[in-house]
Design an enzyme around this catalytic site. Structure first.
Site, PDB file in Angstrom:
ATOM      1  N   LYS A  26     -70.221  35.855 -41.977  1.00 29.81           N
ATOM      2  CA  LYS A  26     -71.653  35.926 -41.661  1.00 29.81           C
ATOM      3  C   LYS A  26     -72.020  37.290 -41.054  1.00 29.81           C
ATOM      4  O   LYS A  26     -73.134  37.789 -41.280  1.00 29.81           O
ATOM      5  CB  LYS A  26     -72.052  34.775 -40.719  1.00 29.81           C
ATOM      6  CG  LYS A  26     -71.939  33.390 -41.373  1.00 29.81           C
ATOM      7  CD  LYS A  26     -72.870  33.239 -42.579  1.00 29.81           C
ATOM      8  CE  LYS A  26     -72.894  31.831 -43.130  1.00 29.81           C
ATOM      9  NZ  LYS A  26     -73.763  31.676 -44.311  1.00 29.81           N
TER      10      LYS A  26
ATOM     11  N   THR B 101     -76.291  18.933 -41.141  1.00 33.18           N
ATOM     12  CA  THR B 101     -75.890  18.897 -42.559  1.00 33.18           C
ATOM     13  C   THR B 101     -74.408  18.544 -42.637  1.00 33.18           C
ATOM     14  O   THR B 101     -73.769  18.276 -41.627  1.00 33.18           O
ATOM     15  CB  THR B 101     -76.080  20.274 -43.226  1.00 33.18           C
ATOM     16  OG1 THR B 101     -75.130  21.181 -42.650  1.00 33.18           O
ATOM     17  CG2 THR B 101     -77.478  20.820 -43.059  1.00 33.18           C
TER      18      THR B 101
ATOM     19  N   TYR C 263     -65.415  32.287 -40.720  1.00 31.11           N
ATOM     20  CA  TYR C 263     -66.849  32.014 -40.894  1.00 31.11           C
ATOM     21  C   TYR C 263     -67.693  33.102 -40.231  1.00 31.11           C
ATOM     22  O   TYR C 263     -68.592  33.678 -40.854  1.00 31.11           O
ATOM     23  CB  TYR C 263     -67.177  30.644 -40.306  1.00 31.11           C
ATOM     24  CG  TYR C 263     -68.615  30.208 -40.482  1.00 31.11           C
ATOM     25  CD1 TYR C 263     -69.102  29.850 -41.733  1.00 31.11           C
ATOM     26  CD2 TYR C 263     -69.499  30.145 -39.399  1.00 31.11           C
ATOM     27  CE1 TYR C 263     -70.425  29.440 -41.902  1.00 31.11           C
ATOM     28  CE2 TYR C 263     -70.810  29.737 -39.552  1.00 31.11           C
ATOM     29  CZ  TYR C 263     -71.276  29.379 -40.803  1.00 31.11           C
ATOM     30  OH  TYR C 263     -72.580  28.984 -40.961  1.00 31.11           O
TER      31      TYR C 263
END
Ligand SMILES: NC(=O)C1=CN([C@@H]2O[C@H](COP(=O)(O)OP(=O)(O)OC[C@H]3O[C@@H](n4cnc5c(N)ncnc54)[C@H](OP(=O)(O)O)[C@@H]3O)[C@@H](O)[C@H]2O)C=CC1
Ligand SMILES: CCCCCCCCCCCCCCCC(=O)OCC(=O)COP(=O)(O)O
Length: 324
Positions: free
Chosen positions: A210, A241, A206
């Site tokens: 990014k 979220t 991840y």
């Protein structure tokens, strides 16, 4: 002879005169200028966003869904992208409910595709240009997260995360860029993360995706300035979220846990407002995070050795907590 009391009264009078003739007008003048500046900024932003064709990826949930609501409320003509056509239809219905529809009469267009399928991305860009003629603002929002140790993680998992978070968005950007260059107008937004600026343990795929996102869109910003195309990189901290629920693990399976950090993050609606304002004000980049993530970013740059030590102890602590 002037007494001390009289001198004091005269001084007080002078001070009051100074306050009423200089300080107060200056204060009200500055407030007036500030209010006028904010009003002009608001009008400029409204004009920029109203009627603008705005493409949002990952509109089916979380931040993407809230961005859809925010840009719809601002009068934009939306193109909502996602993998699930039913969810997209549901969102269109929600946006077109009478109350919203009166403010913005444009029914959003939907495009269904998977960002990890490059051919589908290129076809989607063609479909968008055919249907709407052009794109004013592209919001590369869709993404997935990852949890796992580097040593246990299959390369197919690294590739999946890179395809969704990096290759998908850059493929869509490249497919829409020529039409923006031709019009000498456009705005490309990348929803990155604090993890585009710092790397924390057990998030390798991840954080790498990014960091790559940050690098690509920083290069793009410099290259397309000559065509008056704007690039905004948004780096949020934790947002409430489904990101951690949907994260992939070392073997590619779904993580399925709502992390405490995510559950206690900022609301997606709050972050969507920051995205809207950043786009409306044509900001180059914005960090939307609490004090600790912000300090961590500065620490990474100003005192990397200390940052690396903190990250190593974080890894040790997490490993111990998991009993591994
Ligand atoms: N939540 C957080 O703490 C933070 C989030 N971010 C970033 O915000 C962005 C939005 O994530 P968030 O709203 O939090 O998470 P969600 O999981 O709620 O939303 C992710 C969205 O991306 C879509 N998506 C995932 N994979 C694909 C794919 N292969 N093709 C097309 N669409 C896909 C999902 O679609 P589907 O419904 O089909 O799964 C969903 O709409 C991400 O880029 C994330 O990295 C950044 C910092 C913090
Ligand atoms: C005095 C200085 C102290 C600062 C150092 C503290 C170091 C502690 C590390 C804090 C790391 C914060 C990381 C924040 C990361 C973040 O907000 O990422 C957002 C996401 O992308 C969330 O994704 P995830 O999949 O990780 O849930």
């Amino acid at each position: 002879m002037v007494t001390a009391a009289a001198r004091k009264t005269a001084e007080k009078g002078k001070l009051m005169d100074f306050t009423s003739t200089v300080i107060i007008p200056l204060l009200f003048g500055s407030l007036g200028i500030f209010a006028l500046f904010r009003l002009l900024q608001w009008v400029r932003m409204r004009t920029y966003l109203q009627e603008a064709v705005v493409v949002i990826t990952g509109a089916t949930s979380g931040l993407g869904k809230e961005c859809a609501k925010a840009f719809h409320a601002a009068g934009s003509r939306l193109v909502l992208c996602g993998r699930d056509s039913e969810k997209l239809k549901g969102l269109v219905q929600e946006l077109c409910a009478v109350k919203n529809h009166r403010k913005n009469p444009h029914e959003p267009h939907t495009v269904v595709f998977d960002l990890s399928d490059t051919k589908a991305v290129v076809n989607a860009a063609e479909e968008i240009l055919k249907a709407l003629g052009h794109v004013d603002i592209l919001i590369n929002n869709a993404g997935i997260s990852f949890r796992g140790t580097i040593v246990d993680t299959g390369l197919h998992v690294d590739k999946k995360v890179m395809e969704t978070n990096y290759f998908g968005p850059i493929a869509l950007t490249k497919a829409l860029l020529p039409s923006m260059i031709k019009r000498r107008q456009g705005h490309i937004v990348a929803i990155s993360s604090v993890q585009g600026k710092i790397s924390i343990p057990f998030r390798s795929a991840y954080a790498a995706s990014k960091h790559a996102t940050q690098a690509f869109f920083d290069c793009l910003r410099a290259e397309v300035e000559q065509y008056d195309i704007e690039v905004t990189v948004v780096s949020p901290g934790y947002i409430q979220t489904n990101l951690s629920l949907n994260a992939v693990t070392a073997d590619g399976s779904r993580y399925g846990v709502m992390d405490k950090t995510t559950a206690e993050g900022q609301t997606a609606a709050e972050v969507a407002q920051v995205v809207l304002n950043a786009v409306g004000q044509k900001k180059k980049e914005v960090l939307v995070a609490g004090l600790t993530p912000c300090l961590a970013v500065y620490l990474r740059n100003l005192c990397p050795r200390l940052f690396f030590t903190l990250m190593a102890s974080k890894a040790k602590k997490e490993r111990k907590a998991k009993g591994s």
